[in-house]
Motif scaffolding. Structure first.
Motif, mmCIF file in Angstrom:
data_model
loop_
_atom_site.group_PDB
_atom_site.id
_atom_site.type_symbol
_atom_site.label_atom_id
_atom_site.label_comp_id
_atom_site.label_asym_id
_atom_site.label_seq_id
_atom_site.Cartn_x
_atom_site.Cartn_y
_atom_site.Cartn_z
ATOM 1 N N ALA A 136 -0.421 -1.776 9.825
ATOM 2 C CA ALA A 136 -1.473 -1.588 8.280
ATOM 3 C C ALA A 136 -0.649 -0.591 7.499
ATOM 4 C CB ALA A 136 -2.599 -0.963 8.928
ATOM 5 N N ASN A 137 0.182 0.056 7.762
ATOM 6 C CA ASN A 137 0.344 1.203 6.719
ATOM 7 C C ASN A 137 1.154 0.600 5.663
ATOM 8 O OD1 ASN A 137 0.606 4.177 7.031
ATOM 9 N ND2 ASN A 137 2.737 4.032 6.303
ATOM 10 N N PRO A 138 2.190 -0.437 5.783
ATOM 11 C CA PRO A 138 2.946 -0.805 4.500
ATOM 12 C C PRO A 138 1.913 -1.420 3.640
ATOM 13 C CG PRO A 138 4.017 -1.740 6.424
ATOM 14 C CD PRO A 138 2.768 -0.895 6.868
ATOM 15 N N VAL A 139 0.970 -1.964 3.868
ATOM 16 C CA VAL A 139 -0.152 -2.346 2.850
ATOM 17 C C VAL A 139 -0.991 -1.186 2.139
ATOM 18 C CG1 VAL A 139 -2.046 -3.883 2.595
ATOM 19 C CG2 VAL A 139 -0.153 -4.770 3.952
ATOM 20 N N ILE A 140 -1.377 -0.231 3.078
ATOM 21 C CA ILE A 140 -1.945 0.903 2.467
ATOM 22 C C ILE A 140 -1.053 1.398 1.803
ATOM 23 C CG2 ILE A 140 -3.489 2.970 2.984
ATOM 24 C CD1 ILE A 140 -3.542 1.800 5.914
ATOM 25 N N ARG A 141 0.136 1.906 1.964
ATOM 26 C CA ARG A 141 0.935 2.492 1.127
ATOM 27 C C ARG A 141 1.224 1.808 -0.293
ATOM 28 N NH1 ARG A 141 4.463 6.403 2.301
ATOM 29 N NH2 ARG A 141 5.950 5.734 0.852
ATOM 30 N N GLU A 142 1.366 0.390 -0.276
ATOM 31 C CA GLU A 142 1.595 -0.285 -1.478
ATOM 32 C C GLU A 142 0.429 -0.311 -2.374
ATOM 33 O OE1 GLU A 142 2.764 -4.830 -3.047
ATOM 34 O OE2 GLU A 142 3.606 -4.114 -1.191
ATOM 35 N N MET A 161 -3.099 -7.958 -8.306
ATOM 36 C CA MET A 161 -1.745 -8.083 -8.618
ATOM 37 C C MET A 161 -0.958 -8.280 -7.047
ATOM 38 S SD MET A 161 -0.641 -8.130 -11.548
ATOM 39 C CE MET A 161 1.028 -7.693 -11.305
ATOM 40 N N PRO A 162 -0.157 -9.244 -6.969
ATOM 41 C CA PRO A 162 0.542 -9.496 -5.588
ATOM 42 C C PRO A 162 0.907 -8.227 -4.837
ATOM 43 C CG PRO A 162 1.139 -10.985 -7.230
ATOM 44 C CD PRO A 162 0.459 -10.146 -7.970
ATOM 45 N N PHE A 163 0.586 -8.085 -3.533
ATOM 46 C CA PHE A 163 1.175 -7.196 -2.610
ATOM 47 C C PHE A 163 1.858 -7.692 -1.643
ATOM 48 C CE2 PHE A 163 -3.471 -7.767 -1.491
ATOM 49 C CZ PHE A 163 -3.534 -7.998 -0.266
ATOM 50 N N SER A 164 2.524 -6.965 -0.820
ATOM 51 C CA SER A 164 3.333 -7.715 0.159
ATOM 52 C C SER A 164 3.749 -6.617 1.389
ATOM 53 C CB SER A 164 4.661 -8.186 -0.346
ATOM 54 O OG SER A 164 5.607 -6.902 -0.972
ATOM 55 N N MET A 165 4.430 -7.239 2.482
ATOM 56 C CA MET A 165 4.848 -6.614 3.584
ATOM 57 C C MET A 165 6.077 -7.404 4.146
ATOM 58 S SD MET A 165 2.740 -5.413 7.165
ATOM 59 C CE MET A 165 3.439 -5.027 8.743
ATOM 60 N N THR A 166 7.024 -6.366 4.405
ATOM 61 C CA THR A 166 8.357 -6.999 5.042
ATOM 62 C C THR A 166 8.209 -6.635 6.499
ATOM 63 O OG1 THR A 166 9.585 -6.909 3.200
ATOM 64 C CG2 THR A 166 10.969 -7.099 4.961
ATOM 65 N N SER A 167 8.469 -7.815 7.258
ATOM 66 C CA SER A 167 8.319 -7.327 8.927
ATOM 67 C C SER A 167 9.436 -6.587 9.449
ATOM 68 C CB SER A 167 8.392 -8.848 9.490
ATOM 69 O OG SER A 167 8.498 -8.918 10.932
ATOM 70 N N PRO A 168 8.982 -5.681 10.224
ATOM 71 C CA PRO A 168 9.975 -4.826 10.889
ATOM 72 C C PRO A 168 10.696 -5.535 12.153
ATOM 73 C CG PRO A 168 7.887 -4.306 11.507
ATOM 74 C CD PRO A 168 7.727 -5.202 10.641
ATOM 75 N N THR A 191 9.205 -11.791 4.395
ATOM 76 C CA THR A 191 8.363 -11.022 3.641
ATOM 77 C C THR A 191 6.841 -11.914 3.396
ATOM 78 O OG1 THR A 191 9.884 -9.541 2.513
ATOM 79 C CG2 THR A 191 7.613 -9.900 1.611
ATOM 80 N N ARG A 192 5.898 -11.230 3.709
ATOM 81 C CA ARG A 192 4.563 -12.075 3.615
ATOM 82 C C ARG A 192 3.960 -11.233 2.176
ATOM 83 N NH1 ARG A 192 4.027 -16.502 5.223
ATOM 84 N NH2 ARG A 192 1.702 -16.505 5.176
ATOM 85 N N ARG A 193 3.253 -12.098 1.392
ATOM 86 C CA ARG A 193 2.620 -11.500 0.158
ATOM 87 C C ARG A 193 1.340 -12.347 -0.169
ATOM 88 N NH1 ARG A 193 8.003 -13.044 -0.768
ATOM 89 N NH2 ARG A 193 8.954 -11.004 -1.976
ATOM 90 N N TRP A 194 0.372 -11.552 -0.520
ATOM 91 C CA TRP A 194 -1.052 -12.097 -0.632
ATOM 92 C C TRP A 194 -1.677 -11.425 -2.238
ATOM 93 C CZ3 TRP A 194 0.970 -8.728 3.004
ATOM 94 C CH2 TRP A 194 1.261 -9.325 4.255
ATOM 95 N N THR A 195 -2.704 -11.991 -2.677
ATOM 96 C CA THR A 195 -3.265 -11.286 -3.787
ATOM 97 C C THR A 195 -4.773 -10.888 -3.398
ATOM 98 O OG1 THR A 195 -4.055 -13.679 -4.277
ATOM 99 C CG2 THR A 195 -1.844 -12.945 -5.149
ATOM 100 N N ARG A 196 -5.309 -11.261 -2.421
ATOM 101 C CA ARG A 196 -6.405 -10.856 -1.902
ATOM 102 C C ARG A 196 -6.316 -10.085 -0.129
ATOM 103 N NH1 ARG A 196 -11.402 -13.878 -1.111
ATOM 104 N NH2 ARG A 196 -10.134 -15.125 0.199
ATOM 105 N N ILE A 197 -7.004 -8.956 -0.448
ATOM 106 C CA ILE A 197 -7.078 -8.228 0.938
ATOM 107 C C ILE A 197 -7.483 -9.072 2.159
ATOM 108 C CG2 ILE A 197 -8.091 -6.294 2.075
ATOM 109 C CD1 ILE A 197 -8.035 -4.733 -0.834
#
Length: 406
Positions: A236-242, A342-349, A355-361
């Motif tokens: 969850a942390n990468p999305v919250i941080r972005e 605005m698009p937000f994303s997360m890169t897989s560890p 990397t996955r990207r979304w515009t809606r939570i």
């Protein structure tokens, strides 16, 4: 932190302001690094981050007084730096959770308290104040029932062998929540009857799409299933941080956002383990290899079926990853809205470079549910129920906790 350690850290503080732009984001990064380095199990990562962010929130909020506190905290008697208070609170929590990392954390604290600007005493006083808040948080969560291995009793016929790997986190079903009144506050209805059409639909969907040898699952579905292998706070942390790092946000806002997200996330795991160990529903591999004994003619047995992703050692229903995503998603929607962003994303560890990207939570949350089906970990109904439970917990947090002061 010992007195000697504290004096050593304070001796390195030079007159100046806080060294980074946002102390909450800085210490969030340090905390995730500490969690990963410690190899904490996923539920424990959410507990650690809830304690950390609850303490940072209370430290800055005692100074700026914009919201209701999480724990009662007395306003500091002298002028102190809010950024330094955040650092002191974070450090105090982390050194108690991860004492073997104290040298690194001490260095982080010293680094955080240097630079041009405010007086050294204002910074030192802020860090000392934050340290008392952090120590109080850790003490308040002592003996909260979050042990990874509890006195679980396997179901067995006398004398009949069963695998001896013990299920984990059974004690979390009775753990003390952060926000909920009790662990079973959001307990769902039972899983679907094995003889009904919903069970057959869920069974056949995961049998077709969730198996390691599936020829029906698309490459994107496989990638998504493997992408969300990461669980707990690192998921969850990468999305919250972005989202928290976007322009125009202040220290108190971000302290509150992270605290709400992690308090809700930690409680969602307590709620899900209550339900898991209450119902003790079987995992897909067990079900599919026993498809001839569920009393449903529409579920054909496959004795060689294995999931794309190894299943966790705890009962299936409801989905823990989904409840986490639902809880955090509800908090984020409360802060940023349910519409397009605005698009937000997360890169897989776990999948380097993916990397996955979304515009809606909501799309990010829904992807987690899909991933657990496509990876062979959870049935569709379990994913839906988990996500719904998580949303209810996140909405409760928004409605009842850390509210703005009038």
């Amino acid at each position: 932190m010992t007195t000697t350690r504290w004096m050593t850290a304070m001796a390195m503080v030079l007159p100046g302001s806080f060294a980074q732009a946002d102390a909450v984001l800085d210490w969030n990064k340090t905390a995730i690094e500490a969690v990963v380095a410690s190899r904490q199990a996923p539920p424990l990562t959410t507990r650690s981050m809830a304690m950390l962010h609850g303490a940072m929130y209370d430290a800055v909020n005692a100074i700026e007084a914009r919201y209701a506190p999480y724990r009662p905290t007395t306003k500091p008697a002298t002028d102190v730096s809010a950024d330094a208070a955040v650092a002191g609170a974070a450090h105090a929590v982390l050194v108690r959770l991860f004492p073997d990392q104290q040298a690194v954390l001490d260095a982080k604290l010293a680094e955080a308290l240097v630079g041009p600007g405010a007086s050294g005493e204002t910074l030192a006083a802020g860090a000392r104040f934050g340290a008392t808040v952090g120590a109080d948080m850790v003490a308040a969560r002592a003996n909260d029932g979050t042990a990874p291995l509890g006195p679980y009793r396997p179901l067995a016929m006398p004398g009949r062998y069963i695998p001896t790997a013990m299920p984990v986190f059974s004690d979390w079903a009775r753990a003390r929540p952060f926000l909920m009144a009790k662990p079973d506050q959001f307990r769902p209805a039972p899983p679907p009857a094995l003889t009904g059409p919903q069970w057959a639909a869920d069974y056949n969907e995961i049998k077709l799409l969730g198996g390691k040898a599936s020829t029906t699952r698309t490459k994107e579905q496989t990638d998504i299933g493997l992408f969300w292998v990461v669980t707990g706070a690192p998921a969850a942390n990468p999305v919250i941080r972005e989202l928290a790092g976007r322009a125009g946000r202040g220290l108190s806002q971000n302290a509150r956002l992270f605290a709400l997200a992690y308090l809700a996330m930690a409680d969602s795991l307590i709620a899900v383990f209550d339900a898991k160990y209450h119902y003790e529903f079987w995992r897909p591999m067990t079900a599919i290899r026993n498809g001839d004994v569920d009393g449903n003619d529409a579920t054909a047995i496959d004795q060689a079926w294995t999931p794309l992703v190894d299943n966790p050692l705890h009962p299936e229903y409801p989905c823990a990853h989904c409840i986490n995503a639902g809880a955090v998603g509800a908090v984020l929607e409360g802060e940023f809205g349910k519409g397009s962003l605005m698009p937000f994303s997360m890169t897989s560890p776990s999948l380097p470079g993916v990397t996955r990207r979304w515009t809606r939570i909501a799309d990010c949350v829904a992807e987690v549910s899909d991933a657990r089906v496509w990876s062979g970990v959870h049935f569709r109904n379990s994913a839906k129920v988990g996500e719904s439970m998580g949303r209810a917990i996140g909405e409760m947090a928004l409605r009842e906790a850390l509210l703005p002061l009038k």
